[in-house]
Write a protein that holds these residues in place. Structure first.
Motif, PDB file in Angstrom:
ATOM      1  N   SER A  42       0.816  -1.221   0.000  1.00  0.00           N
ATOM      2  CA  SER A  42       0.000   0.000   0.000  1.00  0.00           C
ATOM      3  C   SER A  42       0.845   1.264   0.000  1.00  0.00           C
ATOM      4  CB  SER A  42      -0.941   0.011   1.206  1.00  0.00           C
ATOM      5  OG  SER A  42      -0.216  -0.104   2.421  1.00  0.00           O
ATOM      6  N   ARG A  43       2.131   1.173   0.437  1.00  0.00           N
ATOM      7  CA  ARG A  43       2.952   2.375   0.492  1.00  0.00           C
ATOM      8  C   ARG A  43       4.342   2.184  -0.104  1.00  0.00           C
ATOM      9  NH1 ARG A  43       0.695   2.251   5.638  1.00  0.00           N
ATOM     10  NH2 ARG A  43       2.647   1.518   6.557  1.00  0.00           N
ATOM     11  N   PRO A  44       4.478   1.448  -1.200  1.00  0.00           N
ATOM     12  CA  PRO A  44       5.814   1.349  -1.807  1.00  0.00           C
ATOM     13  C   PRO A  44       6.018   2.473  -2.827  1.00  0.00           C
ATOM     14  CG  PRO A  44       4.344  -0.067  -2.984  1.00  0.00           C
ATOM     15  CD  PRO A  44       3.517   0.615  -1.906  1.00  0.00           C
ATOM     16  N   ARG A  45       7.220   2.542  -3.367  1.00  0.00           N
ATOM     17  CA  ARG A  45       7.440   3.455  -4.483  1.00  0.00           C
ATOM     18  C   ARG A  45       6.589   2.997  -5.671  1.00  0.00           C
ATOM     19  NH1 ARG A  45      11.883   6.774  -3.897  1.00  0.00           N
ATOM     20  NH2 ARG A  45      13.239   6.298  -2.136  1.00  0.00           N
ATOM     21  N   ALA A  46       6.162   3.957  -6.474  1.00  0.00           N
ATOM     22  CA  ALA A  46       5.285   3.637  -7.609  1.00  0.00           C
ATOM     23  C   ALA A  46       5.926   2.616  -8.544  1.00  0.00           C
ATOM     24  CB  ALA A  46       4.946   4.914  -8.376  1.00  0.00           C
ATOM     25  N   GLY A  47       7.247   2.696  -8.691  1.00  0.00           N
ATOM     26  CA  GLY A  47       7.930   1.793  -9.616  1.00  0.00           C
ATOM     27  C   GLY A  47       7.783   0.331  -9.260  1.00  0.00           C
ATOM     28  N   VAL A  48       7.575   0.035  -7.959  1.00  0.00           N
ATOM     29  CA  VAL A  48       7.399  -1.359  -7.542  1.00  0.00           C
ATOM     30  C   VAL A  48       6.117  -1.923  -8.138  1.00  0.00           C
ATOM     31  CG1 VAL A  48       7.029  -2.885  -5.561  1.00  0.00           C
ATOM     32  CG2 VAL A  48       8.721  -1.031  -5.422  1.00  0.00           C
ATOM     33  N   ARG A  49       5.025  -1.182  -7.975  1.00  0.00           N
ATOM     34  CA  ARG A  49       3.743  -1.646  -8.524  1.00  0.00           C
ATOM     35  C   ARG A  49       3.779  -1.680 -10.046  1.00  0.00           C
ATOM     36  NH1 ARG A  49      -0.228   2.345  -5.384  1.00  0.00           N
ATOM     37  NH2 ARG A  49       0.572   2.041  -3.282  1.00  0.00           N
ATOM     38  N   ILE A  50       4.327  -0.645 -10.649  1.00  0.00           N
ATOM     39  CA  ILE A  50       4.380  -0.574 -12.113  1.00  0.00           C
ATOM     40  C   ILE A  50       5.126  -1.773 -12.675  1.00  0.00           C
ATOM     41  CG2 ILE A  50       5.310   0.717 -14.079  1.00  0.00           C
ATOM     42  CD1 ILE A  50       4.853   3.270 -12.397  1.00  0.00           C
ATOM     43  N   GLY A  51       6.294  -2.054 -12.109  1.00  0.00           N
ATOM     44  CA  GLY A  51       7.100  -3.165 -12.622  1.00  0.00           C
ATOM     45  C   GLY A  51       6.402  -4.492 -12.508  1.00  0.00           C
ATOM     46  N   LEU A  52       5.740  -4.724 -11.361  1.00  0.00           N
ATOM     47  CA  LEU A  52       5.072  -6.013 -11.173  1.00  0.00           C
ATOM     48  C   LEU A  52       3.899  -6.174 -12.139  1.00  0.00           C
ATOM     49  CD1 LEU A  52       4.405  -8.097  -8.135  1.00  0.00           C
ATOM     50  CD2 LEU A  52       2.403  -7.407  -9.448  1.00  0.00           C
ATOM     51  N   LEU A  53       3.100  -5.135 -12.302  1.00  0.00           N
ATOM     52  CA  LEU A  53       1.936  -5.253 -13.188  1.00  0.00           C
ATOM     53  C   LEU A  53       2.367  -5.510 -14.629  1.00  0.00           C
ATOM     54  CD1 LEU A  53      -0.369  -2.446 -11.752  1.00  0.00           C
ATOM     55  CD2 LEU A  53      -0.501  -4.904 -11.340  1.00  0.00           C
ATOM     56  N   HIS A  54       3.451  -4.869 -15.073  1.00  0.00           N
ATOM     57  CA  HIS A  54       3.944  -5.110 -16.433  1.00  0.00           C
ATOM     58  C   HIS A  54       4.514  -6.527 -16.563  1.00  0.00           C
ATOM     59  CE1 HIS A  54       3.137  -1.309 -18.221  1.00  0.00           C
ATOM     60  NE2 HIS A  54       4.008  -0.619 -17.510  1.00  0.00           N
ATOM     61  N   ARG A  55       5.250  -6.991 -15.537  1.00  0.00           N
ATOM     62  CA  ARG A  55       5.786  -8.359 -15.588  1.00  0.00           C
ATOM     63  C   ARG A  55       4.655  -9.370 -15.677  1.00  0.00           C
ATOM     64  NH1 ARG A  55       9.055  -6.430 -11.484  1.00  0.00           N
ATOM     65  NH2 ARG A  55       7.947  -7.607  -9.868  1.00  0.00           N
TER      66      ARG A  55
ATOM     67  N   HIS B  83      -2.441  -1.277 -18.873  1.00  0.00           N
ATOM     68  CA  HIS B  83      -3.107   0.030 -18.800  1.00  0.00           C
ATOM     69  C   HIS B  83      -3.082   0.585 -17.380  1.00  0.00           C
ATOM     70  CE1 HIS B  83      -6.033   3.223 -19.251  1.00  0.00           C
ATOM     71  NE2 HIS B  83      -6.733   2.675 -18.274  1.00  0.00           N
ATOM     72  N   HIS B  84      -3.446  -0.234 -16.409  1.00  0.00           N
ATOM     73  CA  HIS B  84      -3.506   0.256 -15.036  1.00  0.00           C
ATOM     74  C   HIS B  84      -2.122   0.495 -14.451  1.00  0.00           C
ATOM     75  CE1 HIS B  84      -7.776   0.422 -14.431  1.00  0.00           C
ATOM     76  NE2 HIS B  84      -7.919  -0.756 -14.980  1.00  0.00           N
ATOM     77  N   ALA B  85      -1.124  -0.225 -14.938  1.00  0.00           N
ATOM     78  CA  ALA B  85       0.245   0.073 -14.509  1.00  0.00           C
ATOM     79  C   ALA B  85       0.599   1.519 -14.846  1.00  0.00           C
ATOM     80  CB  ALA B  85       1.221  -0.884 -15.177  1.00  0.00           C
ATOM     81  N   GLY B  86       0.059   2.012 -15.948  1.00  0.00           N
ATOM     82  CA  GLY B  86       0.340   3.377 -16.359  1.00  0.00           C
ATOM     83  C   GLY B  86      -0.283   4.440 -15.477  1.00  0.00           C
ATOM     84  N   TRP B  87      -1.256   4.057 -14.656  1.00  0.00           N
ATOM     85  CA  TRP B  87      -1.904   5.025 -13.772  1.00  0.00           C
ATOM     86  C   TRP B  87      -1.238   5.123 -12.407  1.00  0.00           C
ATOM     87  CZ3 TRP B  87      -4.618   8.816 -15.304  1.00  0.00           C
ATOM     88  CH2 TRP B  87      -5.511   8.710 -16.371  1.00  0.00           C
ATOM     89  N   VAL B  88      -0.409   4.158 -12.055  1.00  0.00           N
ATOM     90  CA  VAL B  88       0.115   4.085 -10.692  1.00  0.00           C
ATOM     91  C   VAL B  88       0.790   5.389 -10.265  1.00  0.00           C
ATOM     92  CG1 VAL B  88       1.766   2.924  -9.193  1.00  0.00           C
ATOM     93  CG2 VAL B  88       0.345   1.574 -10.754  1.00  0.00           C
ATOM     94  N   ASP B  89       1.629   5.960 -11.124  1.00  0.00           N
ATOM     95  CA  ASP B  89       2.365   7.173 -10.756  1.00  0.00           C
ATOM     96  C   ASP B  89       1.634   8.451 -11.169  1.00  0.00           C
ATOM     97  OD1 ASP B  89       2.698   6.836 -13.469  1.00  0.00           O
ATOM     98  OD2 ASP B  89       4.858   7.195 -13.483  1.00  0.00           O
TER      99      ASP B  89
END
Length: 502
Positions: free
Chosen positions: A73-86, A129-135
């Motif tokens: 719930s509180r990581p850097r945006a890049g963590v979520r973005i990277g996982l969703l793309h992977r 698509h949703h990975a693109g909204w994280v940041d």
């Protein structure tokens, strides 16, 4: 020759399904299991754990612990973005395997699994698509409304623990439409697949863990709606329920949510009209499009299918002739056979329900084609022939109630105003279609239709377009920015910049 899917079961290597709680796969607390019978053959295909309220308690506790820890719930945006793309790439890599599992779940044929809206590729696109909204999930900094030197700001924060309850008919897309925005926003999840479509969903979960999702962020409790679903919607530590399914269950969820004022997103079905004007670019194509949506692939078991065809009298007979031709081309059988393009009904209860509506339809309209259960080699499955009723009054039962089967009601109209009135004369408002070569009419009618999604001379679902309904077709939207915002709460912050306001 009797139809069987057992050879495919062995080749796919179907595993016994278990619960996922706090990162550990485990049996149900009760040890009970559900045996899945294939809808095309009636054969026992496999078993999975039948969860209980105690399992739901454990799963929600794991989700709450993971959320409160802040690891997701509180990581850097890049963590979520990277996982969703992977994860999106893993879905694409395993697309054939997932389609085969779906065929063993709900018998949707492999030939239909490549059509975009029901494909693994569409699910992967939703995650991308949703990975693109994280940041980009920011708030606002607003100028002071009153005097003084201060800041007025808003923040978006994840809503918390989400109960995601899936139907059986489109596991790839609906898994993505619920899980992707929830994860992108920073929520944790307890997922309940439909008991009629579990194995493909469990494999999607396994791949999400492989992509690196932390323990407890996604938990899975399989089983029935009466036990697992009921426990989830009434759980005091669930912050939001996202559900796709019947209107009756949706209303029950709204009632259950009142005790804790849970946030709720509901997609509840429809009785979508297709309006075919006399100037349609190609009446035959319009008929094939409408009949195909009602009969191919899911065999009409799709909430957004145009199950009412409103057709101008000038092209009425032409439409019916083309519709009969399309219905005759639909093939049934082994979902792994590339020549098969449609599925059986999901279970015996739904088979009886659809056949009951067909009998009702025989008193409300003229049966053009179909109207019977298919026998012969298909007798062991829940197959119903494509069924078209003509000369149906829009007030008829088969024109008003969601049948969820391969049944089309065709209603004539004389002018544009009548067509709009007929189209909107329903308690639902999920989707609609219209066929016309007149651009001005297309925009005029589109604005007048009370439906969440309108297709003009065609229909498609896109990852970045909101999807949901007006009226009793649900609450909220899935897809696009509106979807991810629905998994957040807005927080307003006031910050003085001088001691004078303290």
């Amino acid at each position: 020759m009797t139809l069987t899917v057992q050879p495919h079961r062995e080749s796919v290597g179907l595993k016994a399904g278990q619960l996922l709680i706090g990162g550990t796969w485990c049996p149900s607390e009760s040890g009970a299991t559900w045996t899945h019978h294939h809808p095309a053959t009636g054969e026992e295909v496999g078993e999975f754990a039948k969860g209980t309220a105690a399992d739901v308690d454990a799963a929600v506790a794991a989700a709450r612990k993971a959320f409160d820890s802040g690891t997701w719930s509180r990581p850097r945006a890049g963590v979520r973005i990277g996982l969703l793309h992977r994860y999106a790439e893993l879905l694409r890599k395993h697309a054939d395997e997932l389609r085969a599992l779906q065929a063993l779940d709900n018998s949707v044929p492999l030939s239909f699994g490549g059509i975009y809206a029901t494909s693994v590729g569409a699910a992967a696109d939703v995650f991308d698509h949703h990975a693109g909204w994280v940041d980009k999930l920011g708030g606002q900094t607003l100028p002071p409304y009153q005097g003084g030197d201060h800041l007025a700001m808003t923040f978006r924060e994840p809503i918390g623990v989400v109960a995601a309850i899936l139907p059986w008919n489109a596991p790839f897309l609906l898994f993505a439409q619920k899980v992707a925005p929830a994860l992108a926003a920073g929520c944790t999840i307890v997922l309940k697949p439909s008991e009629y479509c579990t194995f493909s969903v469990l494999r999607m979960v396994e791949l999400l863990i492989e992509a690196g999702l932390p323990e407890g962020v996604l938990n899975v409790v399989t089983g029935t709606g009466e036990q697992v679903g009921e426990a989830l919607i009434n759980h005091r530590d669930v912050d939001k329920v996202s559900f796709t399914g019947s209107r009756a269950v949706g209303k029950h969820i709204v009632e259950a949510s009142a005790g804790t004022l849970k946030r709720v997103s509901l997609e509840l079905g429809g009785k979508s009209p297709a309006v075919v004007f006399a100037d349609a670019p190609n009446v035959g194509v319009a008929a094939a499009t409408v009949v195909g949506a009602v009969t191919m692939g899911l065999s009409g078991q799709a909430c957004v299918a145009n199950t009412r065809a409103l057709v101008h009298r000038d092209v009425y007979d032409e439409f019916l002739g083309a519709a009969q031709g399309m219905a005759a081309a639909v093939t049934y059988g082994d979902p792994f056979d590339p020549t098969v393009i449609s599925a059986p009904l999901i279970n015996g209860r739904q088979l009886d329900r659809v056949l009951g509506y067909i009998e009702q339809g025989k008193t409300e309209g003229r049966l053009v084609t179909g109207g019977e259960r298919l026998g012969g080699d298909l007798a062991g499955g829940n197959f119903v022939a494509p069924t078209i009723f003509a000369d149906v009054a829009n007030s008829a039962t088969i024109a008003q109630e969601e049948i969820f089967g391969p049944v089309l009601a065709v209603v004539p109209f004389d002018d544009e105003d009548e067509a709009i009135a007929l189209a909107n004369d329903t308690e639902y408002g999920l989707g609609a279609g219209l066929f016309t070569a007149d651009v001005q009419r297309a925009f005029r009618v589109t604005r007048a239709l009370k439906a969440g999604t309108v297709g003009v001379n065609g229909f498609q679902i896109e990852p970045h377009l909101p999807f949901g309904g007006f009226k009793q077709s649900g609450l909220g939207r899935e897809g696009g920015l509106s979807a991810i915002e629905a998994y957040t709460e807005l927080k307003s912050v006031f910050l003085p910049l001088t001691d004078e306001m303290m």
